[in-house]
Design a protein around this motif. Structure first.
Motif, PDB file in Angstrom:
ATOM      1  N   THR A 297       0.827  -1.207   0.000  1.00 31.29           N
ATOM      2  CA  THR A 297       0.000   0.000   0.000  1.00 31.29           C
ATOM      3  C   THR A 297       0.859   1.255   0.000  1.00 31.29           C
ATOM      4  O   THR A 297       1.750   1.409   0.843  1.00 31.29           O
ATOM      5  N   ALA A 298       0.600   2.134  -0.965  1.00 26.69           N
ATOM      6  CA  ALA A 298       1.316   3.414  -1.047  1.00 26.69           C
ATOM      7  C   ALA A 298       0.584   4.436  -0.185  1.00 26.69           C
ATOM      8  O   ALA A 298      -0.626   4.641  -0.332  1.00 26.69           O
ATOM      9  N   LYS A 299       1.326   5.070   0.731  1.00 24.59           N
ATOM     10  CA  LYS A 299       0.732   6.031   1.653  1.00 24.59           C
ATOM     11  C   LYS A 299       1.360   7.409   1.464  1.00 24.59           C
ATOM     12  O   LYS A 299       2.579   7.564   1.573  1.00 24.59           O
ATOM     13  N   PHE A 300       0.536   8.385   1.153  1.00 28.83           N
ATOM     14  CA  PHE A 300       0.973   9.776   1.043  1.00 28.83           C
ATOM     15  C   PHE A 300       0.400  10.561   2.214  1.00 28.83           C
ATOM     16  O   PHE A 300      -0.827  10.605   2.407  1.00 28.83           O
ATOM     17  N   ASN A 301       1.267  11.163   2.995  1.00 27.43           N
ATOM     18  CA  ASN A 301       0.843  12.079   4.058  1.00 27.43           C
ATOM     19  C   ASN A 301       1.215  13.494   3.650  1.00 27.43           C
ATOM     20  O   ASN A 301       2.357  13.755   3.257  1.00 27.43           O
ATOM     21  N   SER A 302       0.246  14.378   3.722  1.00 30.28           N
ATOM     22  CA  SER A 302       0.455  15.744   3.233  1.00 30.28           C
ATOM     23  C   SER A 302      -0.047  16.765   4.241  1.00 30.28           C
ATOM     24  O   SER A 302      -1.174  16.658   4.754  1.00 30.28           O
ATOM     25  N   GLY A 303       0.788  17.763   4.535  1.00 30.97           N
ATOM     26  CA  GLY A 303       0.394  18.863   5.410  1.00 30.97           C
ATOM     27  C   GLY A 303       0.589  20.189   4.691  1.00 30.97           C
ATOM     28  O   GLY A 303       1.555  20.355   3.937  1.00 30.97           O
ATOM     29  N   SER A 304      -0.312  21.125   4.894  1.00 32.62           N
ATOM     30  CA  SER A 304      -0.210  22.417   4.214  1.00 32.62           C
ATOM     31  C   SER A 304      -0.642  23.547   5.135  1.00 32.62           C
ATOM     32  O   SER A 304      -1.383  23.343   6.109  1.00 32.62           O
ATOM     33  N   ALA A 305      -0.159  24.743   4.811  1.00 36.07           N
ATOM     34  CA  ALA A 305      -0.517  25.945   5.554  1.00 36.07           C
ATOM     35  C   ALA A 305      -0.611  27.112   4.588  1.00 36.07           C
ATOM     36  O   ALA A 305       0.064  27.123   3.550  1.00 36.07           O
ATOM     37  N   PHE A 306      -1.458  28.082   4.899  1.00 32.09           N
ATOM     38  CA  PHE A 306      -1.568  29.263   4.046  1.00 32.09           C
ATOM     39  C   PHE A 306      -1.868  30.494   4.887  1.00 32.09           C
ATOM     40  O   PHE A 306      -2.397  30.409   6.002  1.00 32.09           O
ATOM     41  N   LEU A 307      -1.522  31.649   4.324  1.00 30.43           N
ATOM     42  CA  LEU A 307      -1.824  32.948   4.912  1.00 30.43           C
ATOM     43  C   LEU A 307      -2.269  33.873   3.796  1.00 30.43           C
ATOM     44  O   LEU A 307      -1.530  34.071   2.823  1.00 30.43           O
ATOM     45  N   ASN A 308      -3.478  34.402   3.908  1.00 28.61           N
ATOM     46  CA  ASN A 308      -4.028  35.312   2.899  1.00 28.61           C
ATOM     47  C   ASN A 308      -4.271  36.689   3.511  1.00 28.61           C
ATOM     48  O   ASN A 308      -4.625  36.805   4.688  1.00 28.61           O
ATOM     49  N   TYR A 309      -4.114  37.717   2.684  1.00 29.38           N
ATOM     50  CA  TYR A 309      -4.309  39.091   3.140  1.00 29.38           C
ATOM     51  C   TYR A 309      -5.148  39.852   2.129  1.00 29.38           C
ATOM     52  O   TYR A 309      -4.792  39.936   0.949  1.00 29.38           O
ATOM     53  N   GLN A 310      -6.279  40.394   2.577  1.00 29.26           N
ATOM     54  CA  GLN A 310      -7.146  41.206   1.734  1.00 29.26           C
ATOM     55  C   GLN A 310      -6.765  42.669   1.975  1.00 29.26           C
ATOM     56  O   GLN A 310      -7.282  43.330   2.874  1.00 29.26           O
ATOM     57  N   ALA A 311      -5.817  43.160   1.164  1.00 31.69           N
ATOM     58  CA  ALA A 311      -5.256  44.492   1.391  1.00 31.69           C
ATOM     59  C   ALA A 311      -6.303  45.582   1.230  1.00 31.69           C
ATOM     60  O   ALA A 311      -6.366  46.523   2.033  1.00 31.69           O
ATOM     61  N   ARG A 316      -5.857  41.393  -3.230  1.00 33.44           N
ATOM     62  CA  ARG A 316      -5.633  40.289  -2.295  1.00 33.44           C
ATOM     63  C   ARG A 316      -4.287  39.636  -2.594  1.00 33.44           C
ATOM     64  O   ARG A 316      -3.773  39.695  -3.714  1.00 33.44           O
ATOM     65  N   ALA A 317      -3.711  38.983  -1.585  1.00 31.23           N
ATOM     66  CA  ALA A 317      -2.428  38.295  -1.750  1.00 31.23           C
ATOM     67  C   ALA A 317      -2.397  37.101  -0.809  1.00 31.23           C
ATOM     68  O   ALA A 317      -3.101  37.061   0.203  1.00 31.23           O
ATOM     69  N   GLY A 318      -1.568  36.104  -1.156  1.00 31.36           N
ATOM     70  CA  GLY A 318      -1.493  34.916  -0.313  1.00 31.36           C
ATOM     71  C   GLY A 318      -0.191  34.176  -0.498  1.00 31.36           C
ATOM     72  O   GLY A 318       0.491  34.311  -1.521  1.00 31.36           O
ATOM     73  N   VAL A 319       0.171  33.394   0.523  1.00 27.43           N
ATOM     74  CA  VAL A 319       1.357  32.551   0.473  1.00 27.43           C
ATOM     75  C   VAL A 319       0.977  31.193   1.045  1.00 27.43           C
ATOM     76  O   VAL A 319       0.162  31.099   1.979  1.00 27.43           O
ATOM     77  N   GLY A 320       1.537  30.113   0.470  1.00 22.00           N
ATOM     78  CA  GLY A 320       1.209  28.775   0.929  1.00 22.00           C
ATOM     79  C   GLY A 320       2.421  27.870   0.942  1.00 22.00           C
ATOM     80  O   GLY A 320       3.403  28.101   0.221  1.00 22.00           O
TER      81      GLY A 320
END
Length: 401
Positions: A297-311, A316-320
């Motif tokens: 069995t192939a197992k992929f674990n993925s974690g993500s984070a983001f920060l968005n700014y509505q100037a 608008r702008a964002g980073v991930g």
């Protein structure tokens, strides 16, 4: 005799009768408008993309790619949706949605006429909504909205969209129930029929999820399972499920002969004034059997984070950031960073710019089950690098109607 008939046929209708017919027609038209409606809508999204490291024609060399790219923030589409008031808070609903490539005009989603969505059902503010057809699963409906996919699209997605972060798959021949929102809580459940006589489980899909929203806080989690069916080509499974496949890039195409896909996803976001940030996690498993080219069995674990700014209201702008690891029949790691920005020219038209960089390491499997060096492929953009790193910049325009 004929002259008499002609004379009678030319007699004018009484004025009262004419007014009565006109009034009846107007009443019917108003009633029809009150009881039901049909809306034509759509999105046209296109841009110019620059990709550093794209697999060349030989399949081995790395090249620079510049192309017109469709559907960068939102998949280009047009659709019809409507409802009919049946009384007592109940309505009949339908939606037909076509996906297409702006650059070529070609149909999307496997050249289906309404490949993005085609449903009919019943909706009640009290009892919820029941729909039948080709549609999104609960993870897409409930978990995706608390990720960065909403404002900045699939470039921010998991490498190769291996966990359906950017809704690469839909479920055909399915029935779905969506509850009303009660005290901020909502849940969904879906079942897709495999349609194989004598083998109910072959090709079936099932999924469920829940979401909670309270002011600036949003949380969601869900589960998805799809059986790969029993279609074989030269003794190897070819995906044949009520669910579309996810094996679209070098990230996971070595597991296209999987007997099943299982995904667990959870995410949350929080807004503070003009800032919003969020975290998400997914565990994706591709199971093997005697008809798979891989044997664990192939197992992929993925974690993500983001920060968005509505100037401002328009800007608008964002980073991930995303980290994904593969374990099981191979071991590989993917680190990806993204930037995004957008400017609204009006309520319906905006300009945008997206950028991403991904670094891959370790080894994975190719379509024949052989061990190969891991390659990069940013988000859901769908371009294999032919190398262990890839950079991407896209600028474009999106119009909604």
């Amino acid at each position: 005799m004929n002259n008499k008939k002609d004379h009678l046929s030319r007699r004018p209708f009484p004025a009262a009768l004419v007014l009565a017919i006109a009034a009846a027609g107007a009443t019917t038209a108003i009633s029809a408008r009150a009881q039901g409606s049909v809306t034509l809508y759509g999105i046209v999204d296109a841009g110019i993309a620059y990709v550093h490291n794209a697999q060349g024609a030989s399949g081995q060399n790395q090249s620079t790619l510049v192309k017109l790219s469709s559907g960068n923030l939102s998949g280009s589409r047009w659709g019809l949706r409507g409802s009919e008031d049946l009384g007592n808070g109940l309505a009949a609903i339908f939606q037909l949605e076509n996906g297409f490539n702006v650059g070529t005009g070609a149909l999307g989603q496997g050249s289906r006429e309404f490949g993005r969505k085609s449903i009919v059902g019943l909706a009640s503010a009290t009892w919820g909504t029941l729909t039948l057809g080709r549609q999104y699963d609960p993870l897409v409906d409930l978990v995706q909205p608390v990720t960065a996919d909403g404002p900045f699209g699939g470039v921010f997605g998991t490498p190769g969209d291996l966990d359906n972060y950017d809704n690469s798959l839909r479920v055909s021949n399915s029935v779905k129930y969506t509850s009303p929102v009660v005290a901020g809580l909502q849940f969904e459940a879906l079942y897709g029929f495999g349609g194989v006589a004598g083998a109910t489980g072959s090709g079936q899909t099932y999924s469920f999820g829940a979401a909670y929203s309270n002011g600036p806080l949003s949380l969601a989690a869900g589960y998805f399972f799809a059986n790969g069916g029993s279609t074989l080509t030269s003794g190897v499974r070819t995906w044949a499920s009520s669910s579309d496949s996810l094996f679209n890039t070098v990230i996971n195409q070595g597991f296209a002969s999987a007997s099943s896909i299982q995904i667990v996803r959870a995410g949350g976001s929080y807004a503070v004034g003009a800032l919003s940030f969020g975290l998400a996690y997914s565990n994706t498993q591709y199971a093997d059997d005697a008809y798979s080219t891989f044997h664990q069995t192939a197992k992929f674990n993925s974690g993500s984070a983001f920060l968005n700014y509505q100037a401002t209201a328009a800007l608008r702008a964002g980073v991930g950031y995303n980290y994904t690891s593969l374990t099981g029949p191979a071991s590989a790691h993917y680190n990806q960073v993204n930037l995004g920005g957008g400017y609204s020219l009006s309520k319906r038209t905006d300009l945008y710019a997206l950028a991403g960089y991904q670094k891959a390491s370790g080894r994975t499997l190719d379509a024949k089950g052989a061990s190969v060096a891991a390659q990069a492929s940013i988000g859901d953009f769908g371009v294999s690098a032919g190398a262990d790193n890839q950079a991407l910049v896209v600028v474009g325009i999106r119009h909604k109607f």
